[in-house]
Design a protein around this motif. Structure first.
Motif, PDB file in Angstrom:
ATOM      1  N   MET A  85       0.836  -1.198   0.000  1.00 47.27           N
ATOM      2  CA  MET A  85       0.000   0.000   0.000  1.00 47.27           C
ATOM      3  C   MET A  85       0.870   1.247   0.000  1.00 47.27           C
ATOM      4  N   SER A  86       0.408   2.264  -0.714  1.00 46.14           N
ATOM      5  CA  SER A  86       1.228   3.480  -0.814  1.00 46.14           C
ATOM      6  C   SER A  86       1.201   4.258   0.514  1.00 46.14           C
ATOM      7  N   THR A  87       2.155   5.174   0.656  1.00 41.81           N
ATOM      8  CA  THR A  87       2.241   5.969   1.882  1.00 41.81           C
ATOM      9  C   THR A  87       0.961   6.774   2.046  1.00 41.81           C
ATOM     10  N   PRO A  88       0.423   6.804   3.246  1.00 42.37           N
ATOM     11  CA  PRO A  88      -0.751   7.658   3.435  1.00 42.37           C
ATOM     12  C   PRO A  88      -0.364   9.126   3.291  1.00 42.37           C
ATOM     13  N   ALA A  89      -1.344   9.945   2.834  1.00 31.61           N
ATOM     14  CA  ALA A  89      -1.061  11.368   2.677  1.00 31.61           C
ATOM     15  C   ALA A  89      -0.790  12.009   4.032  1.00 31.61           C
ATOM     16  N   ILE A  90      -1.599  11.619   4.993  1.00 34.82           N
ATOM     17  CA  ILE A  90      -1.417  12.166   6.345  1.00 34.82           C
ATOM     18  C   ILE A  90      -1.623  11.039   7.338  1.00 34.82           C
ATOM     19  N   SER A  91      -0.743  10.981   8.350  1.00 32.69           N
ATOM     20  CA  SER A  91      -1.000  10.029   9.417  1.00 32.69           C
ATOM     21  C   SER A  91      -0.696  10.634  10.776  1.00 32.69           C
ATOM     22  N   LEU A  92      -1.608  10.419  11.697  1.00 32.75           N
ATOM     23  CA  LEU A  92      -1.426  10.888  13.064  1.00 32.75           C
ATOM     24  C   LEU A  92      -1.451   9.666  13.965  1.00 32.75           C
ATOM     25  N   VAL A  97      -5.079   9.342   6.526  1.00 34.68           N
ATOM     26  CA  VAL A  97      -5.732   9.805   5.304  1.00 34.68           C
ATOM     27  C   VAL A  97      -4.999   9.193   4.121  1.00 34.68           C
ATOM     28  N   PRO A  98      -5.612   8.200   3.432  1.00 35.15           N
ATOM     29  CA  PRO A  98      -4.918   7.596   2.288  1.00 35.15           C
ATOM     30  C   PRO A  98      -4.741   8.620   1.172  1.00 35.15           C
ATOM     31  N   ALA A  99      -3.725   8.404   0.364  1.00 35.88           N
ATOM     32  CA  ALA A  99      -3.472   9.339  -0.731  1.00 35.88           C
ATOM     33  C   ALA A  99      -4.613   9.279  -1.741  1.00 35.88           C
ATOM     34  N   GLY A 100      -4.981  10.419  -2.282  1.00 33.82           N
ATOM     35  CA  GLY A 100      -5.952  10.454  -3.364  1.00 33.82           C
ATOM     36  C   GLY A 100      -7.411  10.525  -2.950  1.00 33.82           C
ATOM     37  N   VAL A 101      -7.676  10.514  -1.659  1.00 34.97           N
ATOM     38  CA  VAL A 101      -9.082  10.581  -1.254  1.00 34.97           C
ATOM     39  C   VAL A 101      -9.472  12.004  -0.853  1.00 34.97           C
ATOM     40  N   THR A 102     -10.789  12.228  -0.811  1.00 28.77           N
ATOM     41  CA  THR A 102     -11.297  13.463  -0.222  1.00 28.77           C
ATOM     42  C   THR A 102     -11.812  13.094   1.161  1.00 28.77           C
ATOM     43  N   PHE A 103     -11.217  13.721   2.150  1.00 31.29           N
ATOM     44  CA  PHE A 103     -11.421  13.300   3.535  1.00 31.29           C
ATOM     45  C   PHE A 103     -12.099  14.414   4.317  1.00 31.29           C
ATOM     46  N   GLY A 104     -13.191  14.076   5.000  1.00 34.13           N
ATOM     47  CA  GLY A 104     -13.887  15.088   5.798  1.00 34.13           C
ATOM     48  C   GLY A 104     -13.681  14.859   7.282  1.00 34.13           C
ATOM     49  N   ILE A 105     -13.249  15.937   7.975  1.00 32.38           N
ATOM     50  CA  ILE A 105     -13.195  15.853   9.438  1.00 32.38           C
ATOM     51  C   ILE A 105     -14.445  16.573   9.933  1.00 32.38           C
ATOM     52  N   ILE A 106     -15.346  15.831  10.514  1.00 34.74           N
ATOM     53  CA  ILE A 106     -16.591  16.469  10.925  1.00 34.74           C
ATOM     54  C   ILE A 106     -16.715  16.494  12.442  1.00 34.74           C
ATOM     55  N   GLY A 107     -17.544  17.384  12.908  1.00 37.06           N
ATOM     56  CA  GLY A 107     -17.733  17.518  14.352  1.00 37.06           C
ATOM     57  C   GLY A 107     -18.207  18.915  14.653  1.00 37.06           C
ATOM     58  N   PRO A 108     -18.782  19.090  15.837  1.00 39.86           N
ATOM     59  CA  PRO A 108     -19.296  20.415  16.179  1.00 39.86           C
ATOM     60  C   PRO A 108     -18.150  21.406  16.433  1.00 39.86           C
ATOM     61  N   ASN A 109     -18.495  22.669  16.538  1.00 39.88           N
ATOM     62  CA  ASN A 109     -17.473  23.672  16.874  1.00 39.88           C
ATOM     63  C   ASN A 109     -16.853  23.333  18.224  1.00 39.88           C
ATOM     64  N   GLY A 110     -15.537  23.511  18.317  1.00 37.60           N
ATOM     65  CA  GLY A 110     -14.858  23.271  19.591  1.00 37.60           C
ATOM     66  C   GLY A 110     -14.517  21.810  19.813  1.00 37.60           C
ATOM     67  N   ALA A 111     -14.723  20.959  18.801  1.00 35.77           N
ATOM     68  CA  ALA A 111     -14.455  19.535  18.992  1.00 35.77           C
ATOM     69  C   ALA A 111     -12.965  19.226  18.961  1.00 35.77           C
ATOM     70  N   GLY A 112     -12.170  20.104  18.317  1.00 37.01           N
ATOM     71  CA  GLY A 112     -10.734  19.863  18.195  1.00 37.01           C
ATOM     72  C   GLY A 112     -10.280  19.762  16.745  1.00 37.01           C
ATOM     73  N   LYS A 113     -11.174  20.093  15.816  1.00 39.88           N
ATOM     74  CA  LYS A 113     -10.830  19.985  14.392  1.00 39.88           C
ATOM     75  C   LYS A 113      -9.713  20.963  14.012  1.00 39.88           C
ATOM     76  N   THR A 114      -9.902  22.242  14.380  1.00 37.21           N
ATOM     77  CA  THR A 114      -8.907  23.254  14.004  1.00 37.21           C
ATOM     78  C   THR A 114      -7.560  22.966  14.651  1.00 37.21           C
ATOM     79  N   THR A 115      -7.572  22.556  15.909  1.00 37.36           N
ATOM     80  CA  THR A 115      -6.310  22.232  16.588  1.00 37.36           C
ATOM     81  C   THR A 115      -5.605  21.085  15.869  1.00 37.36           C
ATOM     82  N   THR A 116      -6.380  20.075  15.471  1.00 34.84           N
ATOM     83  CA  THR A 116      -5.790  18.939  14.750  1.00 34.84           C
ATOM     84  C   THR A 116      -5.128  19.414  13.456  1.00 34.84           C
ATOM     85  N   ILE A 117      -5.876  20.230  12.705  1.00 32.89           N
ATOM     86  CA  ILE A 117      -5.349  20.706  11.433  1.00 32.89           C
ATOM     87  C   ILE A 117      -4.109  21.583  11.636  1.00 32.89           C
ATOM     88  N   ARG A 118      -4.163  22.424  12.655  1.00 34.82           N
ATOM     89  CA  ARG A 118      -2.991  23.271  12.927  1.00 34.82           C
ATOM     90  C   ARG A 118      -1.764  22.438  13.285  1.00 34.82           C
TER      91      ARG A 118
END
Lengths: 443, 262
Positions: free
Chosen positions: B1-8, B28-49
């Motif tokens: 399997m190819s390297t994932p685009a992002i791995s945490l 996040v496998p390479a080539g996909v469109t990946f949605g991080i969903i959740g309410p405000n304050g869930a930790g999405k922005t912190t994860t992305i940062r």
């Protein structure tokens, strides 16, 4: 050098240089400077001793000699006439024309109070400028009384009158001792002390010294004012990026430290550009043709190279130090109001540093000047001044520059750590302990 | 399997006593469109940062395209933060070129690449204007162009649709679809589930700093089929978005200029 840093420097530089504000400031600062000089020249010209002066002469011996002295010299000072014949190469001092008119007021010790009353009224109603009261003892104790509207005003006129009275009184006292006042007139000699460097080849003559000091003064002021102006640019730039919410886009591409350094270096170049423009204008103004056109008697002597080098080195280092401080202080806050209290610190330090020029000027190797020229927050100004007055030993200059450079490095490191956390903090105003915690945060 | 685009792996971030992200594993496998969903304050922005290296995790490891974040890697990622903006006094073209430069793209290359986009977005007449003279919608286009001017392999967008006008929502969706066709990876966060549902191959649900759900959207739907009520079958009806586009098209009116919008 890294390309991203270059891009940031380029952006900062071009954005500032393209503003109208930059060109207005570039034109306005020398205009205001020259304007101030022009006004001062005008003021000096307007300081003509002028007006009617009453003389209450109770010695009964001084009024006529005083008038005679005044008429004899016209508006010429005999001291200076003599000076010119003795030392013709010394700089010509402009003599101030005088338009005084003396009139005699009779009084006796008994009527003096009445006479004063009347003369006071004349002064208040501006019918006369002032009046002198020469008590009977004046010829012994050398004290005359000057009454005018203000004790502080008319210094030039008072000095003039004092000079005239002194000569008149001296001649009277010589007569008392049986000496012909003409002998005094002929024998009087004023000696000027002409400063020279204690070297076989003099690099600076007394004629250039005044000019060089003036140049140093102007440069000193320029360092001071530019650190202020460009420090404020840095601060506003940091806050602008934060408030525009652009900073997060930037730090995803550029390391925060590069962003900060780019801003500081870019704006530093803006400062240098401004100096280059002024320098070019000054060179242009000192070309022989232009000088003749402007009616100046002689061109400016060249500015010593050491002064120029010292100016650039100390301007840059001083600017970097304060710019890093301003960047660190701006980053944590949302607006200038919030940052105000902390910003007082570098501002006060800078103002304090600017007031210490006197130490370097008067006693360039005195303990105060030496200490202040090593302390990094004052050394950019003080060491520059010392170098231009009397170059200190090379090791002192080297040590000062080294300490300053080390502080710049240390401050940039500290500022970078505060900056990278601070620029992403919105909302609540951070406390000082919080800011210190950011500094200790691991990479 | 190819390297994932992002791995945490086991990523945790705390702010004082508050844990913003709690032992998060994500791939996040390479080539996909990946949605991080959740309410405000869930930790999405912190994860992305943290993925963008704007913040450092307290624990755990993050890799993008198999590497830890570095200068070269930054140039392969396009990032549109939730808190975004432009230099207001800067000319549009200078702004775009600056964004290209700090992503390591030289000016001639950037200009060549920007050309077709500027045409199709009707931005060409505005290049010499200062950003503040542009309408909000135009500024959003500039911002988006700034994000992709270096032709990134991975696109990370934090709440990309919030605040966009309807035309730009459509524009962005088309762009993301095009990215996907080119085999690039798109990761975006959103609290609007409808968007994630329509666009993503895979989603992760983050709630109260923890990941509660993760996987291909279709599999998730299949797994939960029997446990949640199904919607009643409805008559197919056109989407409002499609109606909007049609109405605008048929009106024959051109897009409003910035002056008109002011």
């Amino acid at each position: 050098m890294n390309k991203k840093l270059l891009a940031v420097i380029r952006r900062e530089y071009l954005q500032q240089v393209r503003t109208k504000g930059f060109w207005i400031a570039t034109a306005l600062i020398p205009t205001i400077g020259l304007g101030i000089i022009f006004i001062q020249v005008l003021l000096a010209r307007s300081m003509v001793a002028k007006g009617r002066i009453g003389v209450v002469d109770m010695t009964a011996r001084l009024y006529e000699p005083l008038v005679a002295e005044y008429q004899k010299e016209g508006d010429r000072d005999p001291d200076e006439e003599k000076e010119k014949t003795v030392a013709p190469e010394s700089a010509k001092k402009p003599t101030l024309p005088t338009k005084m008119e003396f009139f005699k007021v009779d009084a006796t010790p008994e009527t003096l109070a009445e006479v004063r009353k009347k003369l006071n009224l004349d002064v208040q109603k501006e019918r006369i400028k002032a009046y002198l009261v020469l008590e009977a003892k004046t010829l012994e104790n050398g004290v005359a009384e000057w009454r005018a509207e203000s004790v502080k005003a008319d210094m030039v006129m008072r000095e003039k009158v004092a000079g005239l009275l002194s000569r008149a009184a001296t001649k009277e006292r010589l007569k008392d001792r049986g000496v012909d006042p003409e002998i005094y007139e002929k024998a009087r000699l004023r000696i000027t002390v002409d400063p020279h460097e204690a070297k076989e080849i003099e690099t600076e003559t007394s004629k250039d010294a005044g000019f060089n000091l003036a140049v140093s003064g102007v440069f000193f002021f320029l360092i001071y004012i530019s650190i202020f102006i460009y420090g404020a640019y840095i601060m506003r730039g940091v806050m602008e990026e934060k408030n525009n919410r652009i900073v997060e886009v930037l730090v995803s591409s550029v390391r925060p430290i590069d962003l900060m350094l780019g801003k500081i270096i870019g704006i530093g170049f803006v400062g240098l550009t401004q100096y280059a423009i002024w320098g070019a204008l000054a060179v242009l103004a000192s070309l022989p043709g232009v000088v003749a056109m402007l009616g100046m008697a002689e061109g400016m002597p060249p500015i010593p190279a050491l002064t120029i080098v010292a100016f650039i080195v100390f301007f840059l280092l001083g600017y970097f130090l304060y710019a890093a401080i301003y960047a660190a202080l701006a980053a944590p806050f949302n607006n200038e109001q919030e940052a105000q209290q902390l910003l007082m610190i570098p501002t006060m330090l800078l103002v304090l540093a600017s007031t210490t020029w006197f130490f370097a000027f008067n006693q360039p190797n005195g303990p105060m000047a030496v200490v202040l020229s090593f302390f990094p927050l004052t050394s950019p100004l003080l060491m520059f001044m010392r170098i231009s007055v009397q170059p200190p030993p090379a090791w002192q200059i080297a040590l000062s520059v080294a300490m300053l450079a080390a502080s710049v490095w240390g401050m940039a490191w500290l500022a970078g750590r505060i900056y990278r956390v601070g620029i992403l903090m919105y909302g609540k105003k951070p406390t000082i302990p919080e800011i210190f915690r950011w500094v200790r945060q691991a990479d | 399997m190819s390297t994932p685009a992002i791995s945490l792996a086991g990523v945790t971030k705390r702010f004082g006593k508050f844990t913003a992200v709690d032992r998060l594993d994500l791939e996040v496998p390479a080539g996909v469109t990946f949605g991080i969903i959740g309410p405000n304050g869930a930790g999405k922005t912190t994860t992305i940062r943290m993925v963008m290296n704007i913040m450092k995790p307290d624990e755990g490891e993050i890799r993008v395209l198999g590497e830890k974040m570095n200068d070269r890697l930054q140039e392969r990622i396009g990032y549109l933060p939730e808190e975004r903006g432009l230099y207001r006094k800067m000319k549009v073209i200078d702004q775009l070129l600056f964004f290209a430069e700090i992503k390591g793209v030289d000016r001639p290359t950037a200009l060549k690449r920007l050309g077709p986009w500027l045409e199709s977005m009707d931005l060409s007449p505005w290049l010499q204007k200062k950003t503040e003279e542009l309408s909000k919608g135009m500024q959003q286009k500039v911002q988006f162009l700034g994000t992709i001017v270096h032709d990134p392999e991975v696109l990370i967008l934090d709440e990309p649709f919030s605040g966009l006008d309807p035309m730009n929502v459509i524009l962005l969706k088309d762009f993301l679809a095009e990215f996907k066709r080119q085999g690039k990876t798109v990761v975006f966060s959103t609290h609007v589930l409808e968007q994630a549902e329509k666009m993503c191959d895979r989603i992760a649900l983050i709630y109260r700093s923890k990941k509660l759900l993760d996987g291909p959207l279709r599999e998730i739907k299949r797994a939960w089929r029997d446990r949640v009520p199904l919607p009643l079958p409805v008559e197919p009806e056109p989407e409002l978005e499609a109606i909007f586009v049609k109405v605008v098209e048929e009106s024959g009116l051109s897009a409003p200029s910035a002056e008109e919008l002011k």
